[in-house]
Design an enzyme around this catalytic site. Structure first.
Site, mmCIF file in Angstrom:
data_model
loop_
_atom_site.group_PDB
_atom_site.id
_atom_site.type_symbol
_atom_site.label_atom_id
_atom_site.label_comp_id
_atom_site.label_asym_id
_atom_site.label_seq_id
_atom_site.Cartn_x
_atom_site.Cartn_y
_atom_site.Cartn_z
ATOM 1 N N THR A 212 2.452 -19.765 -7.267
ATOM 2 C CA THR A 212 3.213 -20.186 -6.083
ATOM 3 C C THR A 212 3.990 -18.969 -5.565
ATOM 4 O O THR A 212 4.232 -18.006 -6.310
ATOM 5 C CB THR A 212 4.218 -21.306 -6.425
ATOM 6 N N GLU B 123 -2.970 -19.845 -7.050
ATOM 7 C CA GLU B 123 -2.979 -18.476 -7.613
ATOM 8 C C GLU B 123 -1.572 -17.920 -7.760
ATOM 9 O O GLU B 123 -1.309 -16.751 -7.468
ATOM 10 C CB GLU B 123 -3.865 -17.551 -6.785
HETATM 11 C C1 LIG Z 1 -6.184 -27.361 -4.189
HETATM 12 C C2 LIG Z 1 -5.887 -26.624 -5.459
HETATM 13 C C3 LIG Z 1 -6.856 -25.810 -6.018
HETATM 14 C C4 LIG Z 1 -6.598 -25.145 -7.231
HETATM 15 N N1 LIG Z 1 -7.602 -24.392 -7.805
HETATM 16 C C5 LIG Z 1 -7.407 -23.913 -9.075
HETATM 17 C C6 LIG Z 1 -8.488 -23.279 -9.786
HETATM 18 O O1 LIG Z 1 -9.591 -23.109 -9.257
HETATM 19 N N2 LIG Z 1 -8.260 -22.859 -11.057
HETATM 20 C C7 LIG Z 1 -7.060 -23.018 -11.680
HETATM 21 O O2 LIG Z 1 -6.930 -22.632 -12.839
HETATM 22 N N3 LIG Z 1 -6.002 -23.606 -11.031
HETATM 23 C C8 LIG Z 1 -6.171 -24.060 -9.751
HETATM 24 N N4 LIG Z 1 -5.127 -24.668 -9.088
HETATM 25 C C9 LIG Z 1 -3.830 -24.785 -9.740
HETATM 26 C C10 LIG Z 1 -2.742 -23.948 -9.069
HETATM 27 O O3 LIG Z 1 -2.892 -22.591 -9.347
HETATM 28 C C11 LIG Z 1 -1.378 -24.517 -9.532
HETATM 29 O O4 LIG Z 1 -1.245 -25.780 -8.881
HETATM 30 C C12 LIG Z 1 -0.210 -23.615 -9.208
HETATM 31 O O5 LIG Z 1 -0.250 -22.457 -10.009
HETATM 32 C C13 LIG Z 1 1.154 -24.301 -9.395
HETATM 33 O O6 LIG Z 1 1.234 -24.979 -10.593
HETATM 34 P P1 LIG Z 1 1.738 -26.512 -10.606
HETATM 35 O O7 LIG Z 1 0.918 -27.236 -9.600
HETATM 36 O O8 LIG Z 1 1.695 -27.013 -11.998
HETATM 37 O O9 LIG Z 1 3.205 -26.471 -10.069
HETATM 38 P P2 LIG Z 1 4.550 -26.325 -10.971
HETATM 39 O O10 LIG Z 1 4.400 -25.175 -11.886
HETATM 40 O O11 LIG Z 1 4.876 -27.645 -11.557
HETATM 41 O O12 LIG Z 1 5.618 -25.946 -9.863
HETATM 42 C C14 LIG Z 1 6.380 -26.902 -9.139
HETATM 43 C C15 LIG Z 1 7.428 -26.154 -8.317
HETATM 44 O O13 LIG Z 1 8.322 -25.438 -9.191
HETATM 45 C C16 LIG Z 1 8.364 -24.074 -8.834
HETATM 46 N N5 LIG Z 1 8.497 -23.252 -10.030
HETATM 47 C C17 LIG Z 1 7.924 -23.441 -11.255
HETATM 48 N N6 LIG Z 1 8.275 -22.468 -12.093
HETATM 49 C C18 LIG Z 1 9.082 -21.625 -11.401
HETATM 50 C C19 LIG Z 1 9.769 -20.428 -11.725
HETATM 51 N N7 LIG Z 1 9.698 -19.869 -12.942
HETATM 52 N N8 LIG Z 1 10.525 -19.828 -10.762
HETATM 53 C C20 LIG Z 1 10.633 -20.382 -9.534
HETATM 54 N N9 LIG Z 1 9.989 -21.520 -9.155
HETATM 55 C C21 LIG Z 1 9.231 -22.131 -10.085
HETATM 56 C C22 LIG Z 1 7.030 -23.802 -8.125
HETATM 57 O O14 LIG Z 1 7.117 -22.682 -7.265
HETATM 58 C C23 LIG Z 1 6.824 -25.107 -7.376
HETATM 59 O O15 LIG Z 1 7.539 -25.065 -6.168
HETATM 60 C C24 LIG Z 1 -5.348 -25.296 -7.863
HETATM 61 C C25 LIG Z 1 -4.369 -26.119 -7.281
HETATM 62 C C26 LIG Z 1 -4.630 -26.784 -6.099
HETATM 63 C C27 LIG Z 1 -3.568 -27.690 -5.529
#
Ligand SMILES: Cc1cc2nc3c(=O)[nH]c(=O)nc-3n(C[C@H](O)[C@H](O)[C@H](O)COP(=O)(O)OP(=O)(O)OC[C@H]3O[C@@H](n4cnc5c(N)ncnc54)[C@H](O)[C@@H]3O)c2cc1C
Length: 382
Positions: free
Chosen positions: A365, A363
């Site tokens: 990071t 929801e």
């Molecule tokens: C167990 C689990 C359940 C989930 N459930 C759902 C769900 O029900 N529905 C749904 O839609 N999604 C769901 N998600 C997705 C979740 O919301 C995303 O994983 C999360 O928003 C982060 O996206 P990402 O994994 O692509 O990480 P990335 O966006 O690739 O981020 C990688 C790293 O880069 C950092 N980063 C990226 N952009 C920036 C920025 N602009 N400034 C500073 N730091 C940055 C992040 O903080 C992180 O440390 C789920 C994920 C997990 C692991």
């Protein structure tokens, strides 16, 4: 601390505590070990009305609000965060219907959601759209009588277990995210399938799967709100749901602190219970201070939502960030208080530490949400 809950809030908190103690604590280690979805517990939460705690009574709900929902999530998470998120995600899959759905859509879906007959999920994330939610590529191409969906969503909580999915897809791909819309898709329709169940570090009672759409037809009446309004609707959804993730983190931290205090009272080293050591006392005191601060922030934010405050983005983000950072710290320190046995699966704190990590990631990071808080600060005139 006395929070002056109303009668419904006192009642739902107690009901959730009873289910947590009687039905979740005895099985939480097994659910974690076997990565088993808590179907029976979801049924109990439906039978008691708790799945509809935040829904209006006219649709079969209990008529509570965001605070009532947070109290239930907190109590469930104090026992098992994997069960708590499986419960909480139902509201994520439903809020948009509640805020932007037509009367017909509400009458069709909400009573079954309130009773637990149907579980829900929300799907925004894709391979190319994580923190950058604007990278959505799944399309919902308009056709006669509805839309044809193509693409996939990853990491979807309750994926495969839920019956109703609110998904964000591009109804006009030329406009990018401004052409995104929210659409309801029911499990079982042709062209809608699921990928493998993810193998996770924590919250292993919850199911996380990919959703796959291959020429999947959905009728026009499944559109929620306006075409092209999907992204702002999703951002508003997160304002409402982030206090719930905060409550998940809060419950986890509370459960870990209670376990640490009890253990410290009975573990004897150097002839005394370790709770008589100042190093342990200060760790426990810091846990209590931070937990109470997180609780105050979450409850205040939830109360503002319930009072109808429209712009709650900053407070919602702060509550989620603060509580999840507290949960990570408190659960890590709880393992420390337990010493070597804390690292073993015989005690609940190692699971709590694994469960806490996700609250800093999903929801939004905590890094991305700090960007949100900073952006709001830049706009403010003090
Ligand atoms: C167990 C689990 C359940 C989930 N459930 C759902 C769900 O029900 N529905 C749904 O839609 N999604 C769901 N998600 C997705 C979740 O919301 C995303 O994983 C999360 O928003 C982060 O996206 P990402 O994994 O692509 O990480 P990335 O966006 O690739 O981020 C990688 C790293 O880069 C950092 N980063 C990226 N952009 C920036 C920025 N602009 N400034 C500073 N730091 C940055 C992040 O903080 C992180 O440390 C789920 C994920 C997990 C692991």
């Amino acid at each position: 601390m006395e929070y002056f809950f109303n009668d419904l809030q006192k009642e739902v908190k107690q009901m959730a505590r009873t289910i947590a103690e009687e039905k979740i604590v005895p099985v939480r280690a097994r659910l974690d070990e076997m990565e088993e979805f808590p179907r029976d517990i979801m049924k109990s939460l439906g039978d008691t009305g708790l799945l509809g705690v935040y829904l209006p009574e006219e649709y079969g709900g209990l008529g509570g609000g965001c605070l009532d929902l947070c109290l239930v999530v907190e109590e469930l998470s104090r026992a098992c965060s994997g069960v708590a998120v499986s419960y909480a995600v139902n509201s994520l899959g439903t809020f948009m219907l509640l805020e932007h759905g037509t009367e017909e859509q509400k009458r069709k879906y909400l009573p079954d959601i309130a009773s637990g007959q149907k579980l829900t999920a929300f799907a925004l994330t894709e391979e190319t759209a994580g923190s950058d939610a604007g990278g959505v590529k799944t399309t919902a191409t308009p056709t006669e009588g509805g839309y044809i969906l193509n693409g996939s969503k990853i990491f979807i909580t309750n994926g495969g277990e839920a019956d109703i999915y609110t998904i964000i897809a591009l109804t006009d791909k030329n406009k990018g995210i401004r052409g995104a819309s929210a659409i309801l898709v029911e499990k079982g329709v042709p062209g809608f399938s699921f990928g493998r169940k993810e193998k996770k570090m924590g919250i292993r009672a919850s199911a996380t799967r990919e959703l796959i759409f291959e020429d999947c037809f959905v009728p026009a009446e499944n559109l929620i709100g306006q075409e092209g309004a999907g992204f702002p609707q999703a951002m508003r959804l997160f304002e409402l749901s982030r206090p719930g993730i905060g409550a998940q983190a809060l419950g986890l931290a509370q459960g870990a602190m209670e376990a640490a205090v009890e253990y410290a009272k009975q573990r004897i080293q150097f002839g005394h219970p370790i709770i008589s050591l100042q190093a342990i006392q200060h760790m426990l005191a810091n846990m209590a201070i931070e937990i109470e601060a997180a609780r105050a922030l979450i409850y205040a934010t939830a109360r503002n939502v319930d009072a109808g405050v429209k712009k709650i983005n900053m407070e919602s983000a702060m509550a989620k960030i603060f509580a999840s950072d507290v949960a990570m710290k408190v659960t890590t320190d709880a393992v420390q208080v337990f010493g070597g046995v804390g690292y073993m699966r015989d005690y609940p704190v190692e699971k709590m530490m694994r469960d806490a990590k996700i609250t800093q990631i999903y929801e939004g990071t905590n890094q991305v949400l700090r960007n949100v808080v900073a952006a709001e600060l830049r706009k403010k005139k003090f």
